[in-house]
Design a protein around this motif. Structure first.
Motif, PDB file in Angstrom:
ATOM      1  N   UNK A 139     -23.632 -61.583 -24.911  1.00 33.56           N
ATOM      2  CA  UNK A 139     -23.915 -60.167 -25.112  1.00 33.56           C
ATOM      3  C   UNK A 139     -22.940 -59.456 -26.019  1.00 33.56           C
ATOM      4  N   UNK A 140     -23.409 -58.327 -26.521  1.00 37.18           N
ATOM      5  CA  UNK A 140     -22.598 -57.451 -27.369  1.00 37.18           C
ATOM      6  C   UNK A 140     -22.720 -56.050 -26.790  1.00 37.18           C
ATOM      7  N   UNK A 141     -21.595 -55.381 -26.605  1.00 33.62           N
ATOM      8  CA  UNK A 141     -21.637 -54.011 -26.128  1.00 33.62           C
ATOM      9  C   UNK A 141     -21.456 -53.058 -27.307  1.00 33.62           C
ATOM     10  N   UNK A 142     -22.080 -51.890 -27.174  1.00 32.24           N
ATOM     11  CA  UNK A 142     -22.032 -50.896 -28.237  1.00 32.24           C
ATOM     12  C   UNK A 142     -22.251 -49.511 -27.666  1.00 32.24           C
ATOM     13  N   UNK A 143     -21.958 -48.516 -28.467  1.00 32.35           N
ATOM     14  CA  UNK A 143     -22.195 -47.122 -28.095  1.00 32.35           C
ATOM     15  C   UNK A 143     -22.930 -46.450 -29.252  1.00 32.35           C
ATOM     16  N   UNK A 144     -23.470 -45.261 -29.026  1.00 34.80           N
ATOM     17  CA  UNK A 144     -24.107 -44.540 -30.135  1.00 34.80           C
ATOM     18  C   UNK A 144     -23.126 -44.241 -31.273  1.00 34.80           C
ATOM     19  N   UNK A 145     -21.846 -44.086 -30.949  1.00 33.75           N
ATOM     20  CA  UNK A 145     -20.838 -43.814 -31.990  1.00 33.75           C
ATOM     21  C   UNK A 145     -20.482 -45.064 -32.772  1.00 33.75           C
ATOM     22  N   UNK A 146     -20.664 -46.229 -32.158  1.00 33.77           N
ATOM     23  CA  UNK A 146     -20.386 -47.498 -32.826  1.00 33.77           C
ATOM     24  C   UNK A 146     -21.537 -48.465 -32.513  1.00 33.77           C
ATOM     25  N   UNK A 147     -22.698 -48.236 -33.141  1.00 28.32           N
ATOM     26  CA  UNK A 147     -23.864 -49.082 -32.870  1.00 28.32           C
ATOM     27  C   UNK A 147     -23.767 -50.433 -33.578  1.00 28.32           C
ATOM     28  N   UNK A 148     -24.609 -51.349 -33.170  1.00 31.62           N
ATOM     29  CA  UNK A 148     -24.737 -52.621 -33.885  1.00 31.62           C
ATOM     30  C   UNK A 148     -25.576 -52.321 -35.129  1.00 31.62           C
ATOM     31  N   UNK A 149     -25.102 -52.676 -36.307  1.00 26.11           N
ATOM     32  CA  UNK A 149     -25.909 -52.434 -37.512  1.00 26.11           C
ATOM     33  C   UNK A 149     -27.291 -53.101 -37.394  1.00 26.11           C
ATOM     34  N   UNK A 150     -28.321 -52.396 -37.839  1.00 25.36           N
ATOM     35  CA  UNK A 150     -29.693 -52.901 -37.718  1.00 25.36           C
ATOM     36  C   UNK A 150     -29.855 -54.297 -38.316  1.00 25.36           C
ATOM     37  N   UNK A 151     -29.263 -54.523 -39.487  1.00 25.34           N
ATOM     38  CA  UNK A 151     -29.418 -55.837 -40.118  1.00 25.34           C
ATOM     39  C   UNK A 151     -28.750 -56.937 -39.293  1.00 25.34           C
ATOM     40  N   UNK A 152     -27.663 -56.620 -38.617  1.00 25.30           N
ATOM     41  CA  UNK A 152     -27.018 -57.601 -37.750  1.00 25.30           C
ATOM     42  C   UNK A 152     -27.890 -57.866 -36.520  1.00 25.30           C
TER      43      UNK A 152
END
Length: 118
Positions: free
Chosen positions: A91-104
């Motif tokens: 898994x990868x955790x993220x927030x709205x301030x630091x989202x996973x880039x769409x292409x990734x």
């Protein structure tokens, strides 16, 4: 969250600040996995192909998570780290301030899918 039976209900019951991120993630997953079935398992919305959960996502109190087959995370570990994101084996955790880039997200999901239909 109470017992959720579909993706729409899950997203609607998530903390408000995470709902746009979860909706964006769902849209990407639907596009990349058009043959997958949407399910809710272990209280998380996911996408399954041939009975295997290829990708799922979740919202918590302080962050969201994207969950994939372990090989996808390992294959893209450098990109994940370069994006400043934290990953576990699946898994990868993220927030709205630091989202996973769409292409990734797309590359990760395609790699996870290959683990099932390879």
């Amino acid at each position: 969250m109470t017992s959720i039976t579909d993706h729409d209900a899950y997203i609607a019951s998530a903390p408000e600040q995470f709902q746009p991120s979860l909706q964006r993630l769902r849209e990407i997953l639907r596009r990349v996995l058009p043959e997958a079935e949407e399910i809710v398992a272990y209280s998380m919305p996911g996408f399954t192909i041939d009975g295997t959960v290829v990708a799922s996502y979740a919202a918590f109190s302080r962050q969201c998570g994207l969950y994939l087959l372990a090989g996808a995370i390992a294959e893209h570990a450098e990109e994940i780290a370069a994006a400043g994101l934290t990953a576990t084996k699946t898994g990868i955790t993220f927030t709205p301030r630091k989202p996973i880039p769409d292409d990734l997200v797309e590359r990760l999901v395609r790699t996870s899918r290959q683990g099932v239909v390879g």
